[in-house]
Design a protein around this motif. Structure first.
Motif, mmCIF file in Angstrom:
data_model
loop_
_atom_site.group_PDB
_atom_site.id
_atom_site.type_symbol
_atom_site.label_atom_id
_atom_site.label_comp_id
_atom_site.label_asym_id
_atom_site.label_seq_id
_atom_site.Cartn_x
_atom_site.Cartn_y
_atom_site.Cartn_z
ATOM 1 N N TRP A 182 0.826 -1.210 0.000
ATOM 2 C CA TRP A 182 0.000 0.000 0.000
ATOM 3 C C TRP A 182 0.863 1.265 0.000
ATOM 4 O O TRP A 182 1.914 1.298 0.639
ATOM 5 C CB TRP A 182 -0.912 0.003 1.237
ATOM 6 N N ASP A 183 0.378 2.288 -0.723
ATOM 7 C CA ASP A 183 1.073 3.574 -0.753
ATOM 8 C C ASP A 183 0.022 4.685 -0.731
ATOM 9 O O ASP A 183 -0.623 4.966 -1.746
ATOM 10 C CB ASP A 183 1.935 3.649 -2.026
ATOM 11 N N THR A 184 -0.142 5.308 0.422
ATOM 12 C CA THR A 184 -1.191 6.314 0.598
ATOM 13 C C THR A 184 -1.007 7.508 -0.344
ATOM 14 O O THR A 184 -1.980 8.016 -0.916
ATOM 15 C CB THR A 184 -1.209 6.804 2.061
ATOM 16 N N ALA A 185 0.241 7.961 -0.504
ATOM 17 C CA ALA A 185 0.478 9.160 -1.326
ATOM 18 C C ALA A 185 0.011 8.915 -2.760
ATOM 19 O O ALA A 185 -0.689 9.750 -3.361
ATOM 20 C CB ALA A 185 1.953 9.518 -1.289
ATOM 21 N N LYS A 186 0.367 7.758 -3.304
ATOM 22 C CA LYS A 186 -0.034 7.455 -4.699
ATOM 23 C C LYS A 186 -1.556 7.398 -4.797
ATOM 24 O O LYS A 186 -2.160 7.901 -5.755
ATOM 25 C CB LYS A 186 0.568 6.109 -5.143
ATOM 26 N N TYR A 187 -2.188 6.764 -3.827
ATOM 27 C CA TYR A 187 -3.651 6.647 -3.817
ATOM 28 C C TYR A 187 -4.311 8.022 -3.772
ATOM 29 O O TYR A 187 -5.199 8.333 -4.566
ATOM 30 C CB TYR A 187 -4.067 5.797 -2.606
ATOM 31 N N LEU A 188 -3.843 8.876 -2.853
ATOM 32 C CA LEU A 188 -4.489 10.191 -2.685
ATOM 33 C C LEU A 188 -4.285 11.080 -3.906
ATOM 34 O O LEU A 188 -5.129 11.919 -4.213
ATOM 35 C CB LEU A 188 -3.950 10.888 -1.427
ATOM 36 N N ASN A 189 -3.196 10.889 -4.610
ATOM 37 C CA ASN A 189 -2.985 11.692 -5.820
ATOM 38 C C ASN A 189 -3.866 11.236 -6.975
ATOM 39 O O ASN A 189 -4.246 12.019 -7.829
ATOM 40 C CB ASN A 189 -1.514 11.614 -6.261
ATOM 41 N N TYR A 190 -4.184 9.940 -6.986
ATOM 42 C CA TYR A 190 -4.853 9.373 -8.168
ATOM 43 C C TYR A 190 -6.371 9.326 -8.042
ATOM 44 O O TYR A 190 -7.101 9.650 -8.977
ATOM 45 C CB TYR A 190 -4.312 7.955 -8.389
ATOM 46 N N VAL A 191 -6.871 8.926 -6.876
ATOM 47 C CA VAL A 191 -8.280 8.528 -6.804
ATOM 48 C C VAL A 191 -9.279 9.677 -7.039
ATOM 49 O O VAL A 191 -10.339 9.442 -7.637
ATOM 50 C CB VAL A 191 -8.552 7.717 -5.513
ATOM 51 N N PRO A 192 -8.995 10.941 -6.662
ATOM 52 C CA PRO A 192 -9.979 11.991 -6.980
ATOM 53 C C PRO A 192 -10.256 12.094 -8.485
ATOM 54 O O PRO A 192 -11.370 12.451 -8.890
ATOM 55 C CB PRO A 192 -9.328 13.270 -6.434
ATOM 56 N N LYS A 193 -9.262 11.746 -9.301
ATOM 57 C CA LYS A 193 -9.457 11.817 -10.764
ATOM 58 C C LYS A 193 -10.506 10.807 -11.230
ATOM 59 O O LYS A 193 -11.177 11.005 -12.246
ATOM 60 C CB LYS A 193 -8.129 11.542 -11.497
ATOM 61 N N LEU A 194 -10.628 9.711 -10.477
ATOM 62 C CA LEU A 194 -11.641 8.703 -10.825
ATOM 63 C C LEU A 194 -13.043 9.310 -10.718
ATOM 64 O O LEU A 194 -13.874 9.164 -11.622
ATOM 65 C CB LEU A 194 -11.512 7.494 -9.885
ATOM 66 N N PHE A 195 -13.304 10.035 -9.631
ATOM 67 C CA PHE A 195 -14.656 10.585 -9.435
ATOM 68 C C PHE A 195 -14.936 11.690 -10.453
ATOM 69 O O PHE A 195 -16.058 11.823 -10.948
ATOM 70 C CB PHE A 195 -14.815 11.109 -8.004
ATOM 71 N N ALA A 196 -13.902 12.463 -10.772
ATOM 72 C CA ALA A 196 -14.076 13.511 -11.792
ATOM 73 C C ALA A 196 -14.479 12.856 -13.115
ATOM 74 O O ALA A 196 -15.414 13.307 -13.795
ATOM 75 C CB ALA A 196 -12.774 14.286 -11.951
ATOM 76 N N ALA A 197 -13.801 11.746 -13.444
ATOM 77 C CA ALA A 197 -14.080 11.070 -14.722
ATOM 78 C C ALA A 197 -15.478 10.454 -14.727
ATOM 79 O O ALA A 197 -16.183 10.489 -15.741
ATOM 80 C CB ALA A 197 -13.022 9.995 -14.964
#
Ligand SMILES: O=C(O)[C@@H](O)[C@@H](O)[C@H](O)[C@H](O)CO
Ligand SMILES: [Mg+2]
Length: 403
Positions: A182-197
């Protein structure tokens, strides 16, 4: 109406499921789900050694008294094994009572509060693009609410994301626990883009949900909640471990994104402060893990005082017996929010014939007396128990993390 027999049936038609069957001297029987994922045989032993012998000869109608007997009488209160065992007895007895009354269970609980029960499905993908295709498939199937989860570039495996696109993920996917990184930083940078899409492609009407699976610290959860506010999530689930209920104050101060918690809870005491201080919006504690209808009804009634609504856990490790009973509860409970739905494999549906039906993003529990779910014991016997474990999660440096 006396209890004359009580037995546990363990079956593995694709995954382990534990069922309790209680038989009365009038020939009526009831069934309850006793599945505690990855710890199934602990509940079986608890039931067979400590609970079932004490049920024989008792009046099946005395549901409340039997609940108190099992809860207080054990001296060792609460805990997932105890509360799952009590839940199995409780749901089986409600099934019997409703059959005896010749009514579908929701009638006995107080009658219908709604025509149908909205559920959310699961869309998962290796990345955002893959997840969007799965959302589209769910929208075509009629779902009005979809939980979206995607893999994160640079993280090899993420719990809650199917191995192959179009498939469901299996929570307990290996003999001994698989190890994820697990890598929290990578997750937090990426996942908001999912909801935008998702919003961009599917518009504003679709309800979007997301499960963080306890992986963030409270302040990180606050940051995520704030970041996703423009995408108007139905809820953000398990954004931080909830043993420390007060930690949700910090998250609440940071964001208006609705919060859902509770699939690992087994008692009203696990969520009392969360509810009373209005630190959450949805309580996910469901029948099989929290003492059955008798106890979860107390949680729901308490939650109603604070405008907290239900959003029951409904992954594939909650058997069709739990799903059926939950749908009756959802049909009655005044402060219903939403119900999780992960379809079971066909083999499981064959072992557990049921009256509930999916149509247009909603379920109805059916009108069969009782909770409307049965078990085909001959078929169940063809699928012997097979040990299966949930995974563990480590940070890249090897530190054991929440998953
Ligand atoms: O929200 C959910 O459904 C998940 O969190 C589940 O996959 C959960 O991890 C499993 O049911 C655990 O057995
Ligand atoms: Mg969850």
């Amino acid at each position: 109406m006396k209890i004359v027999e009580a037995r546990v049936i363990v079956t593995c038609p694709g995954r382990n499921l534990v069922t309790l069957k209680i038989v009365t001297d009038e020939g009526l029987y009831g069934i309850g789900d006793a599945t505690l994922n990855g710890r199934e045989l602990a509940v079986v032993a608890y039931l067979e050694e400590h609970v079932l012998p004490a049920l024989i000869g008792r009046d099946a109608h005395r549901i409340e008294d039997i609940w108190q007997y099992l809860y207080r009488g054990a001296y060792w209160r609460r805990g997932p094994v105890t509360m799952t065992a009590i839940a199995a007895v409780d749901v089986a007895l409600w099934d019997i009572k409703a059959k005896a009354a010749n009514m579908p269970l929701y009638q006995l609980l107080g009658g219908r509060s709604r025509e149908r029960v909205m559920v959310y499905g699961h869309a998962t993908g290796k990345d955002i693009e893959g997840c969007l295709d799965e959302v589209a498939r769910h929208v075509e199937l009629g779902y009005k609410a979809v939980r979206v989860q995607c893999g994160v570039p640079g993280i090899a495996t993420t719990y809650g994301v199917a191995k192959r696109s179009g498939e469901r993920y299996e929570p307990a996917d290996s003999d001994l626990p698989a190890e994820h990184v697990w890598d929290t930083a990578k997750y937090l940078n990426y996942v908001p883009k999912l909801f935008a899409a998702v919003r961009e492609r599917f518009g504003d009407d679709l309800h979007i949900l997301h499960d963080v699976h306890h992986r963030l610290t409270p302040i990180e959860a606050g940051r995520l909640g704030k970041a996703v506010e423009p995408y108007n999530l139905f809820w953000l689930e398990d954004c931080t471990p909830a043993e420390n209920q007060q930690s949700f104050r910090l998250i609440r101060q940071q964001t208006t994104t609705p919060l859902a918690v509770g699939e690992v809870f087994n008692s009203i005491h696990d969520c009392r402060e969360l509810i009373q201080e209005q630190l959450i919006d949805y309580i996910r504690t469901t029948l099989v893990h929290a003492g059955g209808i008798t106890h979860v009804r107390r949680i729901a009634d308490f939650a109603a005082l604070f405008q907290v609504r239900t959003g029951f856990h409904g992954a594939t490790d909650l058997s069709p017996v739990c799903m059926g009973a939950a749908l009756h509860f959802d049909t009655w409970v005044p402060n219903f929010g939403i119900q999780e739905h992960m379809p079971h494999e066909d083999r499981i549906d064959e072992v557990f014939p049921h009256a509930y039906r999916f149509e247009d993003g909603h379920f109805t529990p059916g009108e069969t007396p009782g909770h409307g779910v049965d078990i085909d014991e001959d078929l169940a016997r063809q699928y012997p128990y097979k040990r299966a474990s949930l995974p563990v999660n480590r940070l890249e440096d090897g530190t054991l993390w929440h998953w």
